[in-house]
Design an enzyme around this catalytic site. Sequence first.
Site, PDB file in Angstrom:
ATOM      1  N   LEU A  35      -2.288  14.332   7.156  1.00 16.48           N
ATOM      2  CA  LEU A  35      -1.776  14.458   8.527  1.00 16.48           C
ATOM      3  C   LEU A  35      -2.324  13.364   9.429  1.00 16.48           C
ATOM      4  CD1 LEU A  35      -1.771  18.362   8.998  1.00 16.48           C
ATOM      5  CD2 LEU A  35       0.060  16.870   8.180  1.00 16.48           C
ATOM      6  N   THR A  36      -2.079  12.129   9.053  1.00 20.47           N
ATOM      7  CA  THR A  36      -2.385  10.999   9.932  1.00 20.47           C
ATOM      8  C   THR A  36      -1.367  11.024  11.070  1.00 20.47           C
ATOM      9  OG1 THR A  36      -0.828   9.459   8.879  1.00 20.47           O
ATOM     10  CG2 THR A  36      -3.038   9.635   7.881  1.00 20.47           C
ATOM     11  N   ASP A  59      -7.333  14.137   1.980  1.00 24.03           N
ATOM     12  CA  ASP A  59      -7.238  12.685   2.136  1.00 24.03           C
ATOM     13  C   ASP A  59      -7.348  12.036   0.765  1.00 24.03           C
ATOM     14  OD1 ASP A  59      -7.680  10.017   2.718  1.00 24.03           O
ATOM     15  OD2 ASP A  59      -8.918  10.453   4.476  1.00 24.03           O
ATOM     16  N   LEU A  81       3.775   9.652  -2.556  1.00 23.92           N
ATOM     17  CA  LEU A  81       4.372   8.955  -1.410  1.00 23.92           C
ATOM     18  C   LEU A  81       3.353   8.640  -0.323  1.00 23.92           C
ATOM     19  CD1 LEU A  81       6.773  11.553  -1.968  1.00 23.92           C
ATOM     20  CD2 LEU A  81       7.978   9.741  -0.786  1.00 23.92           C
ATOM     21  N   ALA A  82       2.176   9.273  -0.344  1.00 23.91           N
ATOM     22  CA  ALA A  82       1.220   9.078   0.751  1.00 23.91           C
ATOM     23  C   ALA A  82       0.877   7.601   0.868  1.00 23.91           C
ATOM     24  CB  ALA A  82      -0.050   9.887   0.500  1.00 23.91           C
ATOM     25  N   THR A 130       8.251   0.125  -2.661  1.00 26.26           N
ATOM     26  CA  THR A 130       9.143  -0.534  -1.710  1.00 26.26           C
ATOM     27  C   THR A 130       9.719  -1.827  -2.283  1.00 26.26           C
ATOM     28  OG1 THR A 130       9.122  -1.689   0.423  1.00 26.26           O
ATOM     29  CG2 THR A 130       7.033  -1.597  -0.732  1.00 26.26           C
ATOM     30  N   GLU A 132       9.751  -4.406  -0.601  1.00 25.97           N
ATOM     31  CA  GLU A 132       9.006  -5.507   0.035  1.00 25.97           C
ATOM     32  C   GLU A 132       8.041  -6.204  -0.926  1.00 25.97           C
ATOM     33  OE1 GLU A 132       7.548  -4.909   3.966  1.00 25.97           O
ATOM     34  OE2 GLU A 132       9.249  -3.665   4.538  1.00 25.97           O
ATOM     35  N   TYR A 155       0.897  -4.997   4.195  1.00 27.47           N
ATOM     36  CA  TYR A 155       1.516  -3.758   3.685  1.00 27.47           C
ATOM     37  C   TYR A 155       2.093  -3.983   2.295  1.00 27.47           C
ATOM     38  CZ  TYR A 155       5.281  -0.396   2.832  1.00 27.47           C
ATOM     39  OH  TYR A 155       6.122   0.519   2.241  1.00 27.47           O
ATOM     40  N   SER A 158      -0.430  -4.524  -0.394  1.00 29.21           N
ATOM     41  CA  SER A 158      -1.127  -3.298  -0.827  1.00 29.21           C
ATOM     42  C   SER A 158      -0.217  -2.454  -1.721  1.00 29.21           C
ATOM     43  CB  SER A 158      -1.620  -2.490   0.384  1.00 29.21           C
ATOM     44  OG  SER A 158      -0.536  -1.921   1.090  1.00 29.21           O
ATOM     45  N   ASP A 285       8.127 -13.113  17.454  1.00 22.90           N
ATOM     46  CA  ASP A 285       8.469 -12.681  16.107  1.00 22.90           C
ATOM     47  C   ASP A 285       7.267 -12.029  15.420  1.00 22.90           C
ATOM     48  OD1 ASP A 285      10.073 -12.276  13.934  1.00 22.90           O
ATOM     49  OD2 ASP A 285      10.567 -14.383  13.608  1.00 22.90           O
ATOM     50  N   PRO A 287       4.638 -11.935  12.603  1.00 23.37           N
ATOM     51  CA  PRO A 287       4.103 -12.979  11.711  1.00 23.37           C
ATOM     52  C   PRO A 287       4.496 -12.695  10.258  1.00 23.37           C
ATOM     53  CG  PRO A 287       2.354 -12.006  13.064  1.00 23.37           C
ATOM     54  CD  PRO A 287       3.595 -11.176  13.288  1.00 23.37           C
TER      55      PRO A 287
END
Length: 348
Positions: A35-36, A59, A81-82, A130, A132, A155, A158, A285, A287
């Site tokens: 629950l962040t 956590d 998914l966390a 993802t 990405e 992101y 990681s 923009d 970065p």
Amino acid sequence: MNVLITGGAGFIGSHVVRLFVKKYPKYRIFNLDALTYAGNLENLKDIEDEENYTFLKADINNIEEVEGLFKKYNFDQVIHLAAESHVDRSIHDPLSFVRTNVIGTMNLLNAAKETWKDNLLDKLFYHISTDEVYGTLGETGLFTETTSYDPNSPYSASKASSDHFVRAYGETYGMPYIISNCSNNYGPNQFPEKLIPLFINNIVDQKPLPVYGDGNYTRDWLYVIDHAKAIDLAFHKGNNKSTYNIGGFNEWKNIDLIKVLCRIMDKKLDRSPGSSEKLITYVKDRPGHDKRYAIDASKINAELGWKPSVTFEEGLGKTVEWYLENDVWLKNVTSGAYQQYYEKQYED
Ligand code: NAD
Ligand code: DAU
């Protein structure tokens, strides 16, 4: 069967938890979430009393806590998914992305390896990732499952790292795994830091719409419930050690999508045509902003028969309606810490 879903109080996770709890009454579904700021039990109000559902506040960065839960509940499968999920936040605070997305994933992998060591065959570690991780495309081409990893943001670096560790545990320790890499999701319950809910919220409040750079960046958009359905299929029918790319066959330049959203909002809010577009403001923009993402989802289509079921027009309409009907949800998540985030991100 005891299925652990991590991050189930977040945007995509809550749709996955709901689908599994309703569709598979014989499974025991455990939702582990810290629950962040992005996790919200309001997202699961309608299923919280179901008999096959248990929420575990924990956590993934805390190895003792994670190991204790594996021992106590004997999870058979994990759908992970966390994560810290927002690119802009990763630029301000990369280390917290390494902690949760890399070390947190490692903690789950280690706890699963330890618990499953004598009986790996019917187990599964399903890692939700993802597109990405593949970096950026030029004007043409699509990401396939064999595209080299080339992440550009903290992101995506990681997430790429956690994908590599999942694969390494499969090769080294024989841990059964699946990874899916999905494009941009949109739909109900998305935290309003991401483009679509942020802009819906700002249009309601008649605040500027901060378009990064020239707005000529391309993303592929998928309705979140179609992603949840793809996860369901890959979980049940996907092959061990496989990667599946998931996408909407639905590429949009940001600025074109924003103009469509503005037109929908004008109609729904009964405002004069063009009034929302006037809020568009070009800002500094992001970065390392990736120019274009586009997914080739033909493997999951051919192997598992998945394809998106909701058109973009339908999905965007449903999304806007959901946010307008759930103004209390939106008010709750945008009070307090959100204001500080917003000022820091958009102060210029
Ligand atoms: P989100 O930010 O909405 O939710 C993340 C959830 O994880 C929250 O409930 C949060 O409380 C929880 N969490 C964060 N840190 C935790 C920790 N240390 N321990 C336990 N729980 C923790 O994210 P989302 O958009 O729903 O994304 C879910 C997953 O899907 C992520 O792994 C993300 O990388 C991936 N993904 C997202 C998209 C997208 O468009 N949103 C697309 C492809 C893949
Ligand atoms: O591609 C999948 C990824 O999609 C997921 O892995 C991430 O978790 C998810 O956050 C999303 O990443 P993006 O960076 O693409 O999404 P975001 O909504 O932040 O931005 C979408 C596009 O809109 C991107 O080109 C940046 C731009 N943008 C975003 C914001 C928040 C703006 O122009 N202005 C903004 O204020």
